[in-house]
Design an enzyme around this catalytic site. Structure first.
Site, PDB file in Angstrom:
ATOM      1  N   ASP A 181     103.980 -21.315  53.085  1.00 33.14           N
ATOM      2  CA  ASP A 181     104.509 -20.465  54.152  1.00 33.14           C
ATOM      3  C   ASP A 181     105.841 -21.077  54.551  1.00 33.14           C
ATOM      4  O   ASP A 181     105.882 -22.156  55.147  1.00 33.14           O
ATOM      5  CB  ASP A 181     103.539 -20.435  55.335  1.00 33.14           C
ATOM      6  CG  ASP A 181     104.020 -19.558  56.483  1.00 33.14           C
ATOM      7  OD1 ASP A 181     105.214 -19.192  56.499  1.00 33.14           O
ATOM      8  OD2 ASP A 181     103.212 -19.252  57.379  1.00 33.14           O
ATOM      9  N   VAL A 182     106.942 -20.416  54.207  1.00 31.27           N
ATOM     10  CA  VAL A 182     108.257 -21.031  54.408  1.00 31.27           C
ATOM     11  C   VAL A 182     108.590 -21.253  55.880  1.00 31.27           C
ATOM     12  O   VAL A 182     109.515 -22.009  56.194  1.00 31.27           O
ATOM     13  CB  VAL A 182     109.373 -20.199  53.740  1.00 31.27           C
ATOM     14  CG1 VAL A 182     109.192 -20.158  52.234  1.00 31.27           C
ATOM     15  CG2 VAL A 182     109.461 -18.793  54.334  1.00 31.27           C
TER      16      VAL A 182
ATOM     17  N   ASN B 228     114.458 -16.633  48.687  1.00 29.80           N
ATOM     18  CA  ASN B 228     114.174 -15.209  48.569  1.00 29.80           C
ATOM     19  C   ASN B 228     113.109 -14.692  49.528  1.00 29.80           C
ATOM     20  O   ASN B 228     113.091 -13.508  49.833  1.00 29.80           O
ATOM     21  CB  ASN B 228     113.756 -14.923  47.121  1.00 29.80           C
ATOM     22  CG  ASN B 228     113.154 -13.557  46.944  1.00 29.80           C
ATOM     23  OD1 ASN B 228     113.842 -12.550  46.997  1.00 29.80           O
ATOM     24  ND2 ASN B 228     111.834 -13.517  46.733  1.00 29.80           N
TER      25      ASN B 228
ATOM     26  N   TYR C  94     115.160  -7.305  61.090  1.00 33.12           N
ATOM     27  CA  TYR C  94     115.573  -7.559  59.706  1.00 33.12           C
ATOM     28  C   TYR C  94     117.095  -7.678  59.617  1.00 33.12           C
ATOM     29  O   TYR C  94     117.628  -8.626  59.024  1.00 33.12           O
ATOM     30  CB  TYR C  94     115.079  -6.421  58.818  1.00 33.12           C
ATOM     31  CG  TYR C  94     115.315  -6.623  57.342  1.00 33.12           C
ATOM     32  CD1 TYR C  94     114.497  -7.482  56.610  1.00 33.12           C
ATOM     33  CD2 TYR C  94     116.334  -5.943  56.676  1.00 33.12           C
ATOM     34  CE1 TYR C  94     114.697  -7.662  55.249  1.00 33.12           C
ATOM     35  CE2 TYR C  94     116.545  -6.117  55.316  1.00 33.12           C
ATOM     36  CZ  TYR C  94     115.724  -6.982  54.607  1.00 33.12           C
ATOM     37  OH  TYR C  94     115.924  -7.161  53.264  1.00 33.12           O
TER      38      TYR C  94
ATOM     39  N   LYS D 283     119.372 -10.979  58.552  1.00 26.03           N
ATOM     40  CA  LYS D 283     120.196 -10.941  57.352  1.00 26.03           C
ATOM     41  C   LYS D 283     121.670 -11.191  57.672  1.00 26.03           C
ATOM     42  O   LYS D 283     122.389 -11.806  56.878  1.00 26.03           O
ATOM     43  CB  LYS D 283     120.003  -9.618  56.617  1.00 26.03           C
ATOM     44  CG  LYS D 283     118.605  -9.464  56.011  1.00 26.03           C
ATOM     45  CD  LYS D 283     118.281 -10.588  55.030  1.00 26.03           C
ATOM     46  CE  LYS D 283     116.955 -10.385  54.334  1.00 26.03           C
ATOM     47  NZ  LYS D 283     116.661 -11.438  53.327  1.00 26.03           N
TER      48      LYS D 283
END
Length: 252
Positions: A61-62, A88, A157, A161
């Site tokens: 789990d990053v 990613n 999101y 980003k």
């Protein structure tokens, strides 16, 4: 590192979609790849698409610092070094939710995965690349068309980003003294499970729901491999790869 030695990559979100496609492309090109993702089963499915023994599946789990530390420790223990991080792993979060109705927990989950996770992995890669011999390596962050311009109801999101672009630029600058090259690929409508809804209909800025074209995810994977295999003296700082007719240029 000479041409006969395998290059070592860490790919996050490697259990599906773009991450799986990139991992398979790298494995096919002779890379050894540490596959990171939350579900070990899907990572093992990705591993089975490449040569036996060339990959390592690590449940990660990053957003958890201890998981990221364990991922890089396992990679170095198995392969000896890290030449590439493809940052990613990401999530869109709940789709179609107006900003005033977005739960804080949903916002936090997107930020933890897309931004904090990218930072933690980049930091771990940076430490390893700075300290290894020969020194250096490459980090490629998966941005998005949403790093440039938003879709409706995508505040979490889109914010993450846009932030990822700043992370890319800062890492690129800070990596210069250590032969660490950092770039970003901004992808629009690659055909994956995440974008399947685009083909049936996506909300546009004018309120109309319209189908959108998609492109083969393999085309993205080949672009990432091209970026990855450049000598460290050269860098693709930003690349935008998108379905040719998608509503990006002129969106809105």
């Amino acid at each position: 590192m000479n041409a006969e030695q395998s290059r070592i990559a860490v790919v996050t979100g490697a259990g599906s979609g773009i991450g799986r496609a990139v991992a398979v492309e790298l494995l096919g090109g002779g890379w050894s790849v540490a596959l990171a993702g939350r579900r070990i089963g899907t990572l093992e499915e990705t591993a089975a698409l490449g040569p036996e023994g060339a990959s390592l599946a690590v449940a990660t789990d990053v957003a958890r610092p201890e998981d990221v530390a364990a991922l890089f420790a396992a990679t170095v223990e198995r392969f000896g070094r890290v030449d590439l991080l493809f940052n990613n792993a990401g999530t869109f979060g709940p789709g179609g939710v107006p900003v005033e109705e977005l739960p804080y927990d949903a916002w936090r989950h997107v930020v933890d995965t897309n931004l904090n996770g990218a930072f933690l992995c980049a930091q771990a890669a940076f430490r390893q690349m700075k300290g290894q011999a020969p020194q250096g390596g490459r980090i490629i962050n998966n941005g998005s068309i949403s790093a440039h311009t938003p879709r409706p109801h995508s505040v979490a999101y889109t914010a993450t980003k846009h932030a990822l672009t700043g992370l890319t630029k800062s890492l690129s600058l800070d990596g210069r003294p250590y032969s660490i090259a950092v770039g970003q690929i901004d992808i629009g409508n690659a055909a994956t499970d995440m974008t399947r809804r685009m083909e049936t209909g996506a909300l546009q800025a004018n309120g109309v729901v319209a189908p959108e074209p998609v492109m083969d995810v393999a085309d993205v994977a080949r672009t990432v491999r091209h970026m990855a295999e450049l000598p460290l003296a050269a860098n693709v700082q930003f690349a935008t790869v998108l379905a040719t007719s998608m509503p990006y240029v002129g969106r809105g």
